[in-house]
Design a protein around this motif. Structure first.
Motif, PDB file in Angstrom:
ATOM      1  N   THR A 110      59.776  19.222  87.427  1.00 34.18           N
ATOM      2  CA  THR A 110      60.005  17.893  87.963  1.00 34.18           C
ATOM      3  C   THR A 110      58.874  17.565  88.931  1.00 34.18           C
ATOM      4  O   THR A 110      58.633  18.299  89.882  1.00 34.18           O
ATOM      5  CB  THR A 110      61.343  17.839  88.720  1.00 34.18           C
ATOM      6  OG1 THR A 110      62.370  18.257  87.834  1.00 34.18           O
ATOM      7  CG2 THR A 110      61.630  16.447  89.214  1.00 34.18           C
ATOM      8  N   ALA A 111      58.189  16.488  88.659  1.00 34.39           N
ATOM      9  CA  ALA A 111      57.087  16.069  89.532  1.00 34.39           C
ATOM     10  C   ALA A 111      57.662  15.438  90.795  1.00 34.39           C
ATOM     11  O   ALA A 111      58.580  14.622  90.728  1.00 34.39           O
ATOM     12  CB  ALA A 111      56.190  15.076  88.814  1.00 34.39           C
ATOM     13  N   GLN A 112      57.136  15.855  91.911  1.00 38.17           N
ATOM     14  CA  GLN A 112      57.590  15.295  93.178  1.00 38.17           C
ATOM     15  C   GLN A 112      56.946  13.929  93.381  1.00 38.17           C
ATOM     16  O   GLN A 112      55.740  13.760  93.179  1.00 38.17           O
ATOM     17  CB  GLN A 112      57.218  16.220  94.337  1.00 38.17           C
ATOM     18  CG  GLN A 112      57.706  15.710  95.664  1.00 38.17           C
ATOM     19  CD  GLN A 112      57.426  16.688  96.794  1.00 38.17           C
ATOM     20  OE1 GLN A 112      57.072  17.825  96.569  1.00 38.17           O
ATOM     21  NE2 GLN A 112      57.593  16.225  98.004  1.00 38.17           N
ATOM     22  N   ILE A 113      57.752  12.977  93.771  1.00 40.32           N
ATOM     23  CA  ILE A 113      57.242  11.630  94.024  1.00 40.32           C
ATOM     24  C   ILE A 113      56.535  11.619  95.367  1.00 40.32           C
ATOM     25  O   ILE A 113      57.053  12.105  96.359  1.00 40.32           O
ATOM     26  CB  ILE A 113      58.394  10.602  94.025  1.00 40.32           C
ATOM     27  CG1 ILE A 113      59.030  10.542  92.648  1.00 40.32           C
ATOM     28  CG2 ILE A 113      57.901   9.235  94.469  1.00 40.32           C
ATOM     29  CD1 ILE A 113      60.275   9.678  92.583  1.00 40.32           C
ATOM     30  N   ARG A 114      55.343  11.052  95.398  1.00 40.66           N
ATOM     31  CA  ARG A 114      54.593  10.884  96.652  1.00 40.66           C
ATOM     32  C   ARG A 114      54.531   9.384  96.933  1.00 40.66           C
ATOM     33  O   ARG A 114      53.979   8.629  96.156  1.00 40.66           O
ATOM     34  CB  ARG A 114      53.195  11.492  96.546  1.00 40.66           C
ATOM     35  CG  ARG A 114      53.252  13.003  96.540  1.00 40.66           C
ATOM     36  CD  ARG A 114      51.909  13.674  96.733  1.00 40.66           C
ATOM     37  NE  ARG A 114      51.112  13.200  97.833  1.00 40.66           N
ATOM     38  CZ  ARG A 114      51.210  13.595  99.098  1.00 40.66           C
ATOM     39  NH1 ARG A 114      52.111  14.472  99.440  1.00 40.66           N
ATOM     40  NH2 ARG A 114      50.406  13.129 100.015  1.00 40.66           N
ATOM     41  N   TRP A 115      55.108   8.993  98.039  1.00 38.13           N
ATOM     42  CA  TRP A 115      55.140   7.599  98.435  1.00 38.13           C
ATOM     43  C   TRP A 115      53.861   7.233  99.163  1.00 38.13           C
ATOM     44  O   TRP A 115      53.243   8.073  99.818  1.00 38.13           O
ATOM     45  CB  TRP A 115      56.341   7.356  99.349  1.00 38.13           C
ATOM     46  CG  TRP A 115      57.648   7.479  98.638  1.00 38.13           C
ATOM     47  CD1 TRP A 115      58.309   8.633  98.330  1.00 38.13           C
ATOM     48  CD2 TRP A 115      58.445   6.415  98.142  1.00 38.13           C
ATOM     49  NE1 TRP A 115      59.476   8.352  97.671  1.00 38.13           N
ATOM     50  CE2 TRP A 115      59.587   6.991  97.551  1.00 38.13           C
ATOM     51  CE3 TRP A 115      58.314   5.040  98.148  1.00 38.13           C
ATOM     52  CZ2 TRP A 115      60.591   6.225  96.961  1.00 38.13           C
ATOM     53  CZ3 TRP A 115      59.315   4.270  97.577  1.00 38.13           C
ATOM     54  CH2 TRP A 115      60.433   4.873  96.989  1.00 38.13           C
TER      55      TRP A 115
END
Length: 197
Positions: free
Chosen positions: A5-10
């Motif tokens: 799962t790719a971590q979301i970077r805001w």
């Protein structure tokens, strides 16, 4: 076969599409989004008292400005709103943009703690550190000279000062102690005056 799962970077650009509400505050620390609601009135009173003490001292000395809840946007992945900040006149001239936001950190940053796991014990960066630890790390990396954490529940102030290129706990002050700072010559405020009974 497992899928990672790719971590979301805001980023600060993502904030433009989020719903804007008077009582909602969005902060991004190293690409992690933190959302908080408008704090309890006692939180705001403590922040207001810190601001008032710093503002009075600043008006008397002319050495800088106290700023309540400044927007500090230092990169696409780091945008925070501390409760209070103090910045010298010289530094303010270097870091304030035309929109009135700070593009780098002032000398002094102040946070008032809010209760609850979503405010104090929020996971960050996927490593289980708290928002408090994330902010301490960010402020340390970005050159903040002094960081005060005001805890209205224990009625104490933790003072972190820069030593050897990082912020380290210098003092934990209780009700009867005086809050002073080498950044603010002559500034003194009894800790008990910051918190309502």
């Amino acid at each position: 076969m497992t899928q990672a799962t790719a971590q979301i970077r805001w980023t600060i650009h993502d904030l433009e599409v989020l719903p804007q509400s008077e009582g909602t505050r969005y902060e991004i620390i190293d690409g992690e989004l933190f959302v908080t609601r408008s704090p309890h009135r006692r939180h705001q009173q403590a922040a207001g008292r810190v601001f008032a003490a710093l503002d009075t001292w600043s008006a008397e000395t002319g050495l800088g400005e106290a700023i309540p809840a400044p927007g500090i946007v230092v990169s696409d992945a780091d945008s925070v709103i501390p409760d209070v900040a103090w910045v010298s006149n010289e530094r303010l001239a270097l870091i304030e943009d035309e929109a009135g936001h700070l593009t780098d950190f002032p000398e002094l940053v102040v946070e008032v703690l809010s209760p609850g796991p979503n405010n104090i014990r929020r996971d960050c960066l996927g490593h289980g550190c708290t928002e408090r630890e994330a902010k301490l790390k960010l402020y340390s990396i970005r050159g903040v000279q002094e960081y005060w954490i005001c805890d209205r529940f224990t009625r104490q102030v933790e003072v972190y000062r820069r030593q050897a290129a990082q912020l380290v706990l210098s003092a934990t002050l209780l009700d009867q102690d005086a809050l002073t700072s080498p950044l603010l010559p002559g500034f003194s405020c009894q800790v008990e005056h910051l918190f309502s009974r």
